[in-house]
Enzyme design. Structure first.
Site, PDB file in Angstrom:
ATOM      1  N   GLU A  40      10.323  -7.380  -4.359  1.00 42.43           N
ATOM      2  CA  GLU A  40       9.790  -6.720  -3.169  1.00 42.43           C
ATOM      3  C   GLU A  40      10.163  -7.474  -1.897  1.00 42.43           C
ATOM      4  O   GLU A  40      10.077  -8.697  -1.835  1.00 42.43           O
ATOM      5  CB  GLU A  40       8.262  -6.653  -3.298  1.00 42.43           C
ATOM      6  CG  GLU A  40       7.541  -5.995  -2.125  1.00 42.43           C
ATOM      7  CD  GLU A  40       6.025  -6.093  -2.246  1.00 42.43           C
ATOM      8  OE1 GLU A  40       5.344  -5.300  -1.588  1.00 42.43           O
ATOM      9  OE2 GLU A  40       5.531  -6.966  -2.990  1.00 42.43           O
ATOM     10  N   LYS A 113       5.036   2.690  -0.513  1.00 42.24           N
ATOM     11  CA  LYS A 113       3.964   2.066  -1.296  1.00 42.24           C
ATOM     12  C   LYS A 113       2.623   2.751  -1.052  1.00 42.24           C
ATOM     13  O   LYS A 113       2.183   2.898   0.088  1.00 42.24           O
ATOM     14  CB  LYS A 113       3.888   0.578  -0.925  1.00 42.24           C
ATOM     15  CG  LYS A 113       2.943  -0.262  -1.759  1.00 42.24           C
ATOM     16  CD  LYS A 113       3.133  -1.727  -1.385  1.00 42.24           C
ATOM     17  CE  LYS A 113       2.247  -2.662  -2.185  1.00 42.24           C
ATOM     18  NZ  LYS A 113       2.546  -4.077  -1.859  1.00 42.24           N
ATOM     19  N   CYS A 150       4.568  -3.531  -6.176  1.00 44.30           N
ATOM     20  CA  CYS A 150       3.575  -4.600  -6.250  1.00 44.30           C
ATOM     21  C   CYS A 150       2.159  -4.083  -6.531  1.00 44.30           C
ATOM     22  O   CYS A 150       1.870  -3.714  -7.665  1.00 44.30           O
ATOM     23  CB  CYS A 150       3.627  -5.458  -4.989  1.00 44.30           C
ATOM     24  SG  CYS A 150       2.954  -7.129  -5.232  1.00 44.30           S
TER      25      CYS A 150
END
Length: 288
Positions: A40, A113, A150
């Site tokens: 990331e 995200k 993540c």
């Protein structure tokens, strides 16, 4: 399909990080990888340790992001699929995003995200809006890929949603390590176990790419525990990296065999979505 995962220590020089990522992606391709996952926000240091508006200048629109065009060229040259994490600016909005680049160098789409953490050392809500793309999967020459970023990896709903949308594998670019408020806490095994559960529950490979090393930014320091991995469809580790070494991981899977086993086990056949309405509530209560 052959998955590759790379992990390395980042500097705050984009050109240097791009060169490192490219070198490791080439090593993965030489070993047969046709899909390679990188960690990331590898364009620089993990700036979310602090809340400082100076870091908004790191973001760029997709169309002229300095990381994207070189990754497109590399994907085209090597004939590999590259999911590329980047800090995206769209007008007045900022996102933690990923561009899915196929083996021809074409951008298949962008995922933003969905779950944005906010805690000591991981102050992402200061920088990023929650993603507005919904969960995404992309059909590529080497299989249908779902990607979370993540904090997304801790939510089984995200993995199951991508599986239901046709994913054959799930990839998680990551930046995780020490907990500044809890120096006694090591989350590595917990982190791995959650994702290995996604692999087992959905009967498909799951891979995580994490960074390594210690980074200091804005007077704050944090260490990242690497431990990138590829889990097979039973949740067992097919490849595993160390906590602190630059590494390339490789694991191959037979897509037809995976599909046959998923169908035979009946996990998706026997789902009862009419009973799962509580999952669409915030607190487990009845929807109004």
């Amino acid at each position: 399909m052959t998955l590759g995962v790379v992990q390395f220590a980042c500097t705050d020089d984009l050109a240097e990080n791009l060169a490192t990522a490219s070198r490791l992606i080439r090593l993965a391709a030489v070993q047969g990888a046709n899909i390679v996952s990188v960690q990331e926000l590898f364009e620089g240091l993990y700036f979310c340790q602090t809340q400082d508006p100076v870091h908004f200048a790191r973001a760029h629109p997709l169309a002229n992001h300095p990381l994207i065009a070189p990754m497109q060229a590399l994907a085209r040259e090597l004939g590999v699929v590259l999911p590329v994490s980047f800090f995206e600016k769209k007008n007045q909005a900022f996102y933690n995003s990923l561009a899915m680049i196929d083996d021809t160098g074409k951008i298949l789409g962008v995922y933003r995200k969905s779950h944005i953490p906010d805690g000591p050392g991981y102050s992402e809500k200061f920088y990023f809006r929650p993603g507005d793309t919904g969960f995404k999967v992309w059909q590529t020459r080497f299989g249908t890929i779902g990607v979370g970023i993540c904090w997304d990896q801790w939510f089984p709903e995200a993995a199951r949603a991508m599986a239901l949308m046709g994913a054959e594998m799930i990839l998680y670019p990551t930046a995780i390590g020490s907990e500044p408020a809890r120096p006694d806490l090591d989350t590595m095994e917990h982190w791995r176990m959650v994702m290995r559960g996604h692999a087992a529950a959905n009967m498909m490979p799951v891979a995580a790419a994490n960074r390594i090393g210690s980074e200091t930014i804005g007077g704050m320091s944090q260490s990242y525990y690497g431990s990138s991995f590829i889990a097979g469809p039973n949740g067992m580790l097919a490849a595993s990296a160390s906590r602190n070494e630059e590494e390339v991981l490789i694991a191959s899977f037979d897509r037809q065999s995976l599909a046959d086993n998923r169908a035979a086990w009946g996990m998706f056949r026997d789902r009862r979505p009419e009973l799962y309405g509580v999952l669409a509530t915030a607190d487990g209560g009845e929807k109004s």
